[in-house]
Design an enzyme around this catalytic site. Structure first.
Site, PDB file in Angstrom:
ATOM      1  N   CYS A 194      -2.800   7.876   4.965  1.00  0.00           N
ATOM      2  CA  CYS A 194      -2.719   7.533   3.611  1.00  0.00           C
ATOM      3  C   CYS A 194      -4.150   7.914   2.785  1.00  0.00           C
ATOM      4  CB  CYS A 194      -2.570   5.874   3.399  1.00  0.00           C
ATOM      5  SG  CYS A 194      -3.950   5.115   4.503  1.00  0.00           S
ATOM      6  N   GLU A 232       0.869  -1.148  -0.067  1.00  0.00           N
ATOM      7  CA  GLU A 232       0.121  -0.104  -0.006  1.00  0.00           C
ATOM      8  C   GLU A 232       0.686   1.087   0.129  1.00  0.00           C
ATOM      9  OE1 GLU A 232      -1.879   3.280   2.703  1.00  0.00           O
ATOM     10  OE2 GLU A 232      -2.167   1.137   3.551  1.00  0.00           O
TER      11      GLU A 232
END
Length: 528
Positions: free
Chosen positions: A302, A265
């Site tokens: 994020c 990720e």
């Protein structure tokens, strides 16, 4: 206060590595903290060899026992008490309220994995029974389920030291599937890593698990990460971090003699679309909520909103500008992230047709405590410069001003892959949204309506992933119980004697797993 020995943990033993030293830094005070040493190739080899040996036993442990082990890990994390919060706050500066909530999230996700492990609901069991009389050829008995793949390398993240740290979602989902884990702890919080290693060590002892199922390698050298990923005994990788770091891990894994999957990720700008009609109704409210979302956690999520797409609306922009300037400054996680933020902003303001709308004289003077940054450009400029889609990790956002809905659609079509994208619209915008939504479905893993991307619910329906460069595999998630599927592979058993079948594939179905039997889903046993 819990004793900290500044060590690494390898297969049940506390070891003092021999490599160069490194130190974390308190981001609020700039104080250098305890000295740790980098693990070297010998420690990597010891950890992976122990993991491989433990895999042969751990992968065969019955689901009930593995579930009990996960519960024990959660209990041991709680047993660390306030020491975990206090020591982590010294290393990360995230604040005790935030860390208290993150600890609860971490414990809850461990318990969620323990439930699906106990009932074997995650294994996607499928059975097609034999038809020996079928013509022209008999049909064999075939049974299929997910099984663990082997030792997993996990790289802890800096921005979520609990939920994506040593015993966060990547580690726990790998263990839940039956895989040992060799963890490369994030160097920004080595003391926190050590505390978590002590927690899992207690759980391993309490539950009688093989010692090699978990090792913690401490260090800040790139060579350590490369050695771990390229070790031939490692069979998969979980990574949460930057695009640059993720690509390096992906490249190293792909260049092995035997390539392995990397579930990374990475960066995401999480574009948000605001229609003109919704801004006419509630521009001030939306601008203030957006400012809070951009600055939440100093923009070090994020899912922080990094690109805002609107049609011209001066009032919204002015309120957003003031809202951002009114947000309190909070520490960046570490000096590397702070320096990268300053560098990223300076790179953007060097582009043509970029305005810095809320510039403050001291905005970038202190990288560990920068001010928020609101940049603006035109849609035409954005569409002609792919570099404007680069993530600035921190409290910054780029507003892309469009002339029409069609230009907003053009921006949507030009977007790279993201973890999330958001749409703020009214019912009167349905025609436009019907055009926009199919585009965004190809651009992000999660689409949010009339909300903000910061905040990720941990549940079975969550998808925390997206097309590259947001992640290395758009089909996988790093949040929620489906994260377990990353570290498993299907194994099919043909005409296998009943006494050798895993319980999830047995006729009796003792765990009452919902299985696909001859094309129909059922939890009933198979009657011969």
């Amino acid at each position: 206060m819990t004793q900290v020995n500044q060590q690494s943990y390898i297969a049940g033993e506390w070891v003092s590595p021999t490599g160069p030293t490194f130190r974390a830094q308190n981001p609020a005070t700039s104080e250098l903290l305890s000295t740790f040493k980098n693990c070297q190739s010998d420690e990597v080899s010891t950890a992976t060899s122990a993991a491989r040996e433990a895999f042969l036993q751990f992968s065969r442990i019955q689901p009930e026992k593995r579930s009990e082990f996960l519960i024990a890990i959660a209990e041991e994390i709680q047993a660390l008490g306030d020491d975990l919060l206090t020591l982590c706050n010294e290393e990360c500066g995230l604040g005790l309220p935030r860390l208290t909530g993150e600890r609860a999230r971490t414990v809850n996700q461990i318990n969620a994995f323990s439930e699906i492990v106990k009932d074997s609901s995650w294994v996607q069991a499928s059975i097609d029974t034999a038809e020996p009389q079928r013509q022209p050829l008999p049909k064999p008995d075939l049974r299929k389920m997910l099984k663990p793949i082997g030792p997993i390398a996990v790289f802890g993240a800096s921005n979520f030291p609990f939920a994506f740290g040593a015993l966060g979602g990547d580690t726990i989902s790998a263990l839940a599937a039956g895989n040992p884990v060799v963890l490369k702890g994030h160097p920004a919080h080595p003391t926190t890593n050590e505390l978590f290693a002590r927690a899992i060590d207690n759980a391993i002892t309490k539950c009688g698990m093989p010692k090699g199922i978990f090792s913690l390698l401490q260090g800040d050298e790139i060579s350590l990460s490369v050695q771990l990923v390229t070790d031939p005994l490692i069979q998969g990788v979980g990574f949460t971090g930057s695009l640059q770091g993720g690509r390096a891990i992906m490249n190293a894994a792909a260049n092995r003699d035997t390539p392995i999957p990397v579930y990374a990720e990475m960066g995401s700008t999480n574009p948000m679309f605001f229609t003109h009609k919704v801004l006419q109704q509630a521009s001030d409210d939306l601008a203030n909520k957006l400012a809070a979302s951009v600055c939440m956690g100093s923009g070090q999520f994020c899912t922080s909103p990094g690109i805002i797409i609107i049609q011209k609306h001066p009032d919204f922009i002015e309120t957003l500008k003031q809202g951002l300037n009114n947000q309190p400054r909070t520490p960046m996680l570490n000096k590397n992230i702070g320096s990268a933020f300053v560098k990223g902003v300076k790179r953007f303001i060097g582009y043509d047709d970029i305005q810095w709308l809320n510039k403050q004289d001291d905005a970038l003077n202190e990288p560990l405590m920068p001010a928020s940054v609101l940049l603006k450009t035109s849609a035409a400029t954005f569409l002609n410069n792919e570099a404007m889609q680069s993530e600035i990790f921190g409290p910054a956002t780029l507003l892309v001003e469009c002339d029409s809905e069609q230009q907003m659609l053009a921006v949507a079509n030009a977007l790279e892959g993201n973890l999330t994208t958001s749409i703020h619209a009214t019912e009167q915008d349905q025609s436009f949204i019907n055009e926009l939504l199919p585009v965004l479905e190809q651009k992000a893993g999660r689409i949010i309506f009339n909300g903000f991307p910061t905040g990720v619910e941990v549940c079975g329906s969550q998808h925390h992933g997206g097309p590259y460069p947001a992640s290395s595999n758009a089909a996988s998630t790093s949040v929620g119980i489906d994260a377990i599927h990353r570290f498993a592979k299907f194994v099919s058993y043909q005409d296998t004697p009943a006494y050798l079948l895993p319980k999830a594939l047995a006729d009796e179905n003792p765990h009452k797993v919902v299985r696909r039997v001859n094309g129909c889903f059922t939890a009933s046993p198979i009657k011969q």
